[in-house]
Write an enzyme that holds these catalytic residues in place. Structure first.
Site, PDB file in Angstrom:
ATOM      1  N   GLY A  45      12.936  -3.934   7.688  1.00  0.00           N
ATOM      2  CA  GLY A  45      12.609  -4.387   6.342  1.00  0.00           C
ATOM      3  C   GLY A  45      11.194  -4.053   5.922  1.00  0.00           C
ATOM      4  N   ILE A  47       8.383  -4.404   7.528  1.00  0.00           N
ATOM      5  CA  ILE A  47       7.426  -4.045   8.576  1.00  0.00           C
ATOM      6  C   ILE A  47       7.346  -2.527   8.700  1.00  0.00           C
ATOM      7  CG2 ILE A  47       6.801  -4.311  11.000  1.00  0.00           C
ATOM      8  CD1 ILE A  47       8.539  -6.789  11.120  1.00  0.00           C
ATOM      9  N   GLY A  98      22.965 -14.428   1.128  1.00  0.00           N
ATOM     10  CA  GLY A  98      22.912 -12.971   1.045  1.00  0.00           C
ATOM     11  C   GLY A  98      22.283 -12.301   2.247  1.00  0.00           C
ATOM     12  N   GLU A 101      26.724 -10.242   5.349  1.00  0.00           N
ATOM     13  CA  GLU A 101      27.830  -9.805   4.512  1.00  0.00           C
ATOM     14  C   GLU A 101      29.049 -10.699   4.735  1.00  0.00           C
ATOM     15  OE1 GLU A 101      27.483  -7.433   2.344  1.00  0.00           O
ATOM     16  OE2 GLU A 101      25.492  -6.774   2.988  1.00  0.00           O
ATOM     17  N   ASP A 112      23.524  -3.284  13.877  1.00  0.00           N
ATOM     18  CA  ASP A 112      22.367  -3.087  13.015  1.00  0.00           C
ATOM     19  C   ASP A 112      21.105  -2.906  13.861  1.00  0.00           C
ATOM     20  OD1 ASP A 112      21.125  -3.409  10.147  1.00  0.00           O
ATOM     21  OD2 ASP A 112      19.982  -4.788  11.419  1.00  0.00           O
ATOM     22  N   LYS A 116      18.733   0.665  14.434  1.00  0.00           N
ATOM     23  CA  LYS A 116      17.284   0.619  14.240  1.00  0.00           C
ATOM     24  C   LYS A 116      16.554   1.036  15.518  1.00  0.00           C
ATOM     25  CE  LYS A 116      17.493  -3.051  10.759  1.00  0.00           C
ATOM     26  NZ  LYS A 116      17.286  -4.493  10.474  1.00  0.00           N
ATOM     27  N   GLY A 214      17.150  -9.352   3.297  1.00  0.00           N
ATOM     28  CA  GLY A 214      16.990  -9.653   1.880  1.00  0.00           C
ATOM     29  C   GLY A 214      16.656  -8.409   1.083  1.00  0.00           C
TER      30      GLY A 214
END
Length: 401
Positions: A45, A47, A98, A101, A112, A116, A214
């Protein structure tokens, strides 16, 4: 993305799954068409972990990148441990806000974090490992008994992704839930936040913290990449050109906690040794040491009534990494810096001193380095002297340590 790069159009992307599966091809396209692809938004996100790894950390002195890379799963676990909510209630709340999902499997199964980690490893060590070769286990099978066990031990459960050098030539990587003690940086990373710990030979641990789930954190990172392109920034992938990049291995030993109900885990998994075993009405568990290669080969684990959790970094990694950090001499660290410099500027040095053969240049550097070491009170002065002279040969005026 591929079509845009082939046309010479720069791309900013946050699609971690696409990047993790096709990054080598995308890197080649950037070089072939002299075009940039930026994707800081794909990992952690808000960072800027990719850009920092790309610009400020070299792979020779970097030992480990470890952290909480998924804000959704971390939010769920935070609600469970900090607010005593049930797992199902915490998941429902994450979906309502949110952070997760309607089908949360991408987050809670660890994929996820896996994607990454693949991207981060390319920029940390200069090596690409396909996601299918990496052991990944999420939190979807967590049970009340696992949460109770963690609380009794005074620890939290976090979904942690990590890439760790187990020797100068080898590294390993995996995604698993982990028992995190209060003394660890990531223990206090809660809710939708991410936290990344970067550990190196000389600088020990550095910690990066920020929102990882987010719309706004992701949008902020995308905007940062767009503005970076306005200044012609691009990833250079310098570490992929190093002469001795480390190799990926699963031949490491991990200490794990395995909770099970009906399936006898000892009949289907081969532990090197067992340290603790419990049987009870609400479930059974075993704690022991097992090879990472054994876990990776057991592709049926996600379909069983298990919950896997890493208890601590295994013996092999502890001996070769943590032991080096505490016992390494100043001389060893300076030597690592010196030879890293030689590798980074090898071609320039050969051009600057063409009359010397390659072995003799390296031998000469070692002799000079060894003979002057004891003339200085501060070991870093040795690096300054050597590197200053080498930099003068390749056209750079000064370096300070």
């Amino acid at each position: 993305v591929k079509a845009a790069l082939q046309k010479g159009i720069p791309v900013v992307s946050g699609n971690k799954a696409m990047l993790a599966r096709h990054l080598p091809e995308l890197i080649d396209l950037q070089k072939k068409h002299n075009v940039a692809l930026l994707y800081d938004a794909s990992s952690c996100g808000s960072i800027p972990v990719i850009r920092n790894l790309e610009e400020y950390y070299d792979n020779d002195l970097l030992l480990e990148v470890k952290g909480i890379l998924n804000g959704s799963s971390n939010y769920i676990l935070s609600r469970v441990f900090d607010h005593q909510e049930s797992y199902d209630a915490a998941l429902a709340q994450a979906q309502a806000l949110g952070f997760a999902e309607s089908d949360p499997s991408f987050d809670i199964e660890g994929y996820d974090s896996l994607f990454k980690l693949v991207i981060i490893t390319v920029h940390a060590l200069g090596v690409y490992v396909h996601p299918d070769r990496i052991f990944t286990y999420g939190i979807s099978t967590i049970h009340d008994s696992d949460i109770r066990y963690a609380r009794e031990k005074g620890v939290k459960i976090k979904l942690v992704a990590q890439v760790v050098k187990v020797s100068d030539r080898k590294f390993t990587m995996f995604v698993m839930p982990e028992f995190v003690t209060p003394g660890k940086y990531i223990y206090s990373v809660d809710d939708e936040y991410n936290g990344v710990v970067i550990r190196g030979e000389c600088y020990d641990r550095q910690f990066m913290f920020g929102k990882g789930a987010g719309s706004l954190p992701t949008a902020s990172s995308i905007l940062s990449d767009i503005m970076a392109r306005q200044h012609d920034y691009r990833y250079e992938y310098k570490k992929q050109h190093y002469l001795d990049r480390p190799e990926y291995t699963t031949d490491v030993e991990l200490k794990v906690y395995v909770r099970y109900t009906e399936t006898d885990v000892l009949k289907i998994l081969h532990f090197d040794r067992i340290t603790e075993q419990y049987r009870g009405e609400d479930g059974n568990y075993v704690i022991g040491y097992i090879r990472l290669s054994e876990l990776l080969a057991a592709d049926f684990l996600h379909r069983m009534d298990f919950f896997f959790q890493i208890f601590a970094v295994g013996k092999i990694i502890e001996v070769q990494i943590i032991g080096r950090q505490t016992n390494v001499s100043f001389f060893y660290q300076i030597e690592k810096l010196f030879f890293f410099f030689l590798r980074c500027h090898f071609e320039k040095l050969l051009h600057a001193v063409p009359c010397l053969t390659v072995p003799f240049q390296i031998f000469l550097g070692c002799v000079v380095f060894d003979s002057i070491f004891n003339q200085f009170d501060r070991p870093a002065d040795v690096v300054c002297l050597i590197v200053d002279n080498l930099l003068l040969q390749i056209g750079v005026s000064h370096v300070s340590v």
